[in-house]
Motif scaffolding. Structure first.
Motif, PDB file in Angstrom:
ATOM      1  N   LEU A 124      43.385  31.049  36.043  1.00  0.00           N
ATOM      2  CA  LEU A 124      42.242  30.144  36.134  1.00  0.00           C
ATOM      3  C   LEU A 124      42.175  29.450  37.488  1.00  0.00           C
ATOM      4  N   ASP A 125      43.342  29.083  38.023  1.00  0.00           N
ATOM      5  CA  ASP A 125      43.412  28.260  39.232  1.00  0.00           C
ATOM      6  C   ASP A 125      43.728  29.138  40.447  1.00  0.00           C
ATOM      7  N   LEU A 126      42.701  29.779  40.987  1.00  0.00           N
ATOM      8  CA  LEU A 126      42.914  30.669  42.128  1.00  0.00           C
ATOM      9  C   LEU A 126      43.440  29.918  43.340  1.00  0.00           C
ATOM     10  N   GLU A 127      42.877  28.729  43.607  1.00  0.00           N
ATOM     11  CA  GLU A 127      43.346  27.969  44.762  1.00  0.00           C
ATOM     12  C   GLU A 127      44.801  27.554  44.574  1.00  0.00           C
ATOM     13  N   GLY A 128      45.163  27.181  43.361  1.00  0.00           N
ATOM     14  CA  GLY A 128      46.552  26.828  43.096  1.00  0.00           C
ATOM     15  C   GLY A 128      47.499  27.993  43.354  1.00  0.00           C
ATOM     16  N   VAL A 129      47.109  29.192  42.954  1.00  0.00           N
ATOM     17  CA  VAL A 129      47.933  30.376  43.194  1.00  0.00           C
ATOM     18  C   VAL A 129      48.101  30.615  44.683  1.00  0.00           C
ATOM     19  N   MET A 130      46.998  30.537  45.413  1.00  0.00           N
ATOM     20  CA  MET A 130      47.074  30.805  46.853  1.00  0.00           C
ATOM     21  C   MET A 130      47.905  29.750  47.577  1.00  0.00           C
ATOM     22  N   HIS A 131      47.780  28.506  47.165  1.00  0.00           N
ATOM     23  CA  HIS A 131      48.601  27.457  47.774  1.00  0.00           C
ATOM     24  C   HIS A 131      50.083  27.684  47.483  1.00  0.00           C
ATOM     25  N   GLU A 132      50.395  28.151  46.286  1.00  0.00           N
ATOM     26  CA  GLU A 132      51.785  28.429  45.948  1.00  0.00           C
ATOM     27  C   GLU A 132      52.324  29.615  46.741  1.00  0.00           C
ATOM     28  N   ILE A 145      48.374  42.224  47.233  1.00  0.00           N
ATOM     29  CA  ILE A 145      47.778  41.875  45.947  1.00  0.00           C
ATOM     30  C   ILE A 145      46.679  42.851  45.574  1.00  0.00           C
ATOM     31  N   THR A 146      46.646  43.237  44.293  1.00  0.00           N
ATOM     32  CA  THR A 146      45.443  43.850  43.734  1.00  0.00           C
ATOM     33  C   THR A 146      44.922  42.940  42.632  1.00  0.00           C
ATOM     34  N   THR A 147      43.611  42.868  42.526  1.00  0.00           N
ATOM     35  CA  THR A 147      42.976  42.155  41.426  1.00  0.00           C
ATOM     36  C   THR A 147      41.677  42.879  41.110  1.00  0.00           C
ATOM     37  N   LEU A 148      40.955  42.374  40.122  1.00  0.00           N
ATOM     38  CA  LEU A 148      39.740  43.046  39.656  1.00  0.00           C
ATOM     39  C   LEU A 148      38.509  42.205  39.953  1.00  0.00           C
ATOM     40  N   LEU A 149      37.418  42.898  40.223  1.00  0.00           N
ATOM     41  CA  LEU A 149      36.152  42.248  40.554  1.00  0.00           C
ATOM     42  C   LEU A 149      35.139  42.478  39.434  1.00  0.00           C
ATOM     43  N   PRO A 150      34.078  41.659  39.401  1.00  0.00           N
ATOM     44  CA  PRO A 150      33.015  41.883  38.414  1.00  0.00           C
ATOM     45  C   PRO A 150      32.497  43.320  38.475  1.00  0.00           C
ATOM     46  N   GLY A 151      32.189  43.855  37.332  1.00  0.00           N
ATOM     47  CA  GLY A 151      31.803  45.261  37.209  1.00  0.00           C
ATOM     48  C   GLY A 151      32.895  46.091  36.571  1.00  0.00           C
ATOM     49  N   THR A 152      34.120  45.552  36.546  1.00  0.00           N
ATOM     50  CA  THR A 152      35.223  46.211  35.859  1.00  0.00           C
ATOM     51  C   THR A 152      34.925  46.287  34.359  1.00  0.00           C
ATOM     52  N   LEU A 167      36.733  39.916  29.826  1.00  0.00           N
ATOM     53  CA  LEU A 167      37.290  38.974  30.794  1.00  0.00           C
ATOM     54  C   LEU A 167      36.279  38.657  31.884  1.00  0.00           C
ATOM     55  N   SER A 168      36.074  37.370  32.143  1.00  0.00           N
ATOM     56  CA  SER A 168      35.186  36.934  33.208  1.00  0.00           C
ATOM     57  C   SER A 168      35.962  36.970  34.524  1.00  0.00           C
ATOM     58  N   LEU A 169      35.480  37.742  35.477  1.00  0.00           N
ATOM     59  CA  LEU A 169      36.215  37.974  36.720  1.00  0.00           C
ATOM     60  C   LEU A 169      35.587  37.196  37.869  1.00  0.00           C
ATOM     61  N   ALA A 170      36.441  36.618  38.695  1.00  0.00           N
ATOM     62  CA  ALA A 170      35.963  35.840  39.840  1.00  0.00           C
ATOM     63  C   ALA A 170      35.308  36.760  40.870  1.00  0.00           C
ATOM     64  N   PRO A 171      34.177  36.359  41.426  1.00  0.00           N
ATOM     65  CA  PRO A 171      33.558  37.165  42.485  1.00  0.00           C
ATOM     66  C   PRO A 171      34.369  37.090  43.767  1.00  0.00           C
ATOM     67  N   LEU A 172      34.101  38.027  44.653  1.00  0.00           N
ATOM     68  CA  LEU A 172      34.827  38.112  45.910  1.00  0.00           C
ATOM     69  C   LEU A 172      34.750  36.814  46.706  1.00  0.00           C
ATOM     70  N   ASP A 174      34.602  33.753  45.723  1.00  0.00           N
ATOM     71  CA  ASP A 174      35.520  32.747  45.190  1.00  0.00           C
ATOM     72  C   ASP A 174      36.962  33.037  45.598  1.00  0.00           C
ATOM     73  N   ILE A 175      37.317  34.312  45.589  1.00  0.00           N
ATOM     74  CA  ILE A 175      38.677  34.687  45.987  1.00  0.00           C
ATOM     75  C   ILE A 175      38.889  34.401  47.464  1.00  0.00           C
ATOM     76  N   ARG A 176      37.913  34.771  48.283  1.00  0.00           N
ATOM     77  CA  ARG A 176      38.027  34.513  49.715  1.00  0.00           C
ATOM     78  C   ARG A 176      38.095  33.016  50.005  1.00  0.00           C
ATOM     79  N   GLN A 177      37.339  32.229  49.273  1.00  0.00           N
ATOM     80  CA  GLN A 177      37.364  30.769  49.457  1.00  0.00           C
ATOM     81  C   GLN A 177      38.748  30.218  49.129  1.00  0.00           C
ATOM     82  N   ALA A 178      39.371  30.726  48.066  1.00  0.00           N
ATOM     83  CA  ALA A 178      40.708  30.273  47.694  1.00  0.00           C
ATOM     84  C   ALA A 178      41.723  30.646  48.763  1.00  0.00           C
ATOM     85  N   VAL A 179      41.603  31.837  49.323  1.00  0.00           N
ATOM     86  CA  VAL A 179      42.501  32.269  50.400  1.00  0.00           C
ATOM     87  C   VAL A 179      42.333  31.361  51.610  1.00  0.00           C
ATOM     88  N   ASP A 180      41.094  31.120  52.005  1.00  0.00           N
ATOM     89  CA  ASP A 180      40.828  30.295  53.181  1.00  0.00           C
ATOM     90  C   ASP A 180      41.363  28.880  53.008  1.00  0.00           C
TER      91      ASP A 180
END
Length: 258
Positions: A124-132, A145-152, A167-172, A174-180
């Motif tokens: 649920l907490d993408l930013e928390g994962v990236m910070h860790e 890392i591999t993960t899944l995108l909407p459309g899976t 499963l509701s998947l985070a769009p790209l 959101d993932i990029r924002q968490a990384v940044d």
């Protein structure tokens, strides 16, 4: 996942779903193995301390131990049943940890390689994962890392006409924002769609249940009529190889830089 479920309840559901399927996981995780192979060629030649986040039954952790025989190896998963299964197959010295990717039980700057195959989509907490990841990686350390995108699993959603039950998947974005936000540097990013084929709807359902993917589905009762209607819809998608199931994969390489 649904907006109404709390993070604690969601983690418990994920842990329980994967623990229940642990004994059958390796036999049904064909897609997961194929997707993990996408990471293998890009891994570094050497590593001193390796962490497999979302290690499951330890398939990739054991392979990492063979690839890096002199490294300290750690496998982390949220599901106790998965770790119990991993310990059964252990042939080399690996430390197993029950824990959350957003609260890693490791000291700062103690890991120089993180491997994570299809775990991020359960967090649920993408930013928390990236910070860790940033906190625990050493300078110059990388996360693959591999993960899944909407459309899976789109074919399954179309067959059941219940996309909200998957499963509701985070769009790209959101993932990029968490990384940044974490401070990690994006070394590389790629997208791949892998398709797998099954003989019938029962085989499709077994494949996703066998890897815990049913956890995102709602609790509505499914009747025999519902199953028959879904099977008929799915049959319209049949190809010569069988019934298709698509996985839209995101492949990331992240680095901790000064």
């Amino acid at each position: 996942m649904t907006a109404s479920i709390s993070p604690i309840d969601w983690q418990a559901r994920v842990a329980n779903a994967f623990s229940r399927t642990a004994s059958r996981y390796e036999g049904r995780a064909r897609a997961q193995r194929a997707i993990g192979e996408l990471l293998w060629p890009s891994l570094p030649a050497q590593a001193n301390c390796v962490l497999d986040v979302g290690c499951g039954t330890g398939v990739w952790t054991r392979r990492l131990a063979e690839r890096y025989p002199h490294a300290a190896l750690h496998g982390l998963d949220i599901a106790p049943g998965m770790l119990a299964e991993a310990r059964k197959h252990q042939r080399v010295d690996i430390d197993w940890h029950l824990g959350d990717a957003a609260a890693l039980p490791f000291q700062a700057a103690s890991i120089d390689l993180v491997f994570s195959n299809l775990a991020l989509q359960w967090c649920l907490d993408l930013e928390g994962v990236m910070h860790e990841l940033y906190r625990t990686l050493s300078l110059g350390g990388k996360a693959h890392i591999t993960t899944l995108l909407p459309g899976t699993l789109d074919e399954i959603a179309r067959a059941w006409q219940r996309p909200e039950a998957l499963l509701s998947l985070a769009p790209l974005d959101d993932i990029r924002q968490a990384v940044d936000a974490s401070g990690l540097r994006l070394v590389s990013q790629a997208q791949r769609t892998l398709r797998f084929f099954y003989t019938d709807l029962s085989a499709v359902q077994a494949s996703i249940k066998g890897i815990g993917a049913q956890v995102g589905r709602g609790q509505a009762r499914v009747t025999r009529e519902d199953i028959a209607v879904a099977a008929a819809r799915f049959e319209r998608l049949r190809e010569p190889q069988g019934l298709p199931v698509s996985y839209r994969c995101l492949i990331l390489c992240l680095e901790k830089t000064p």
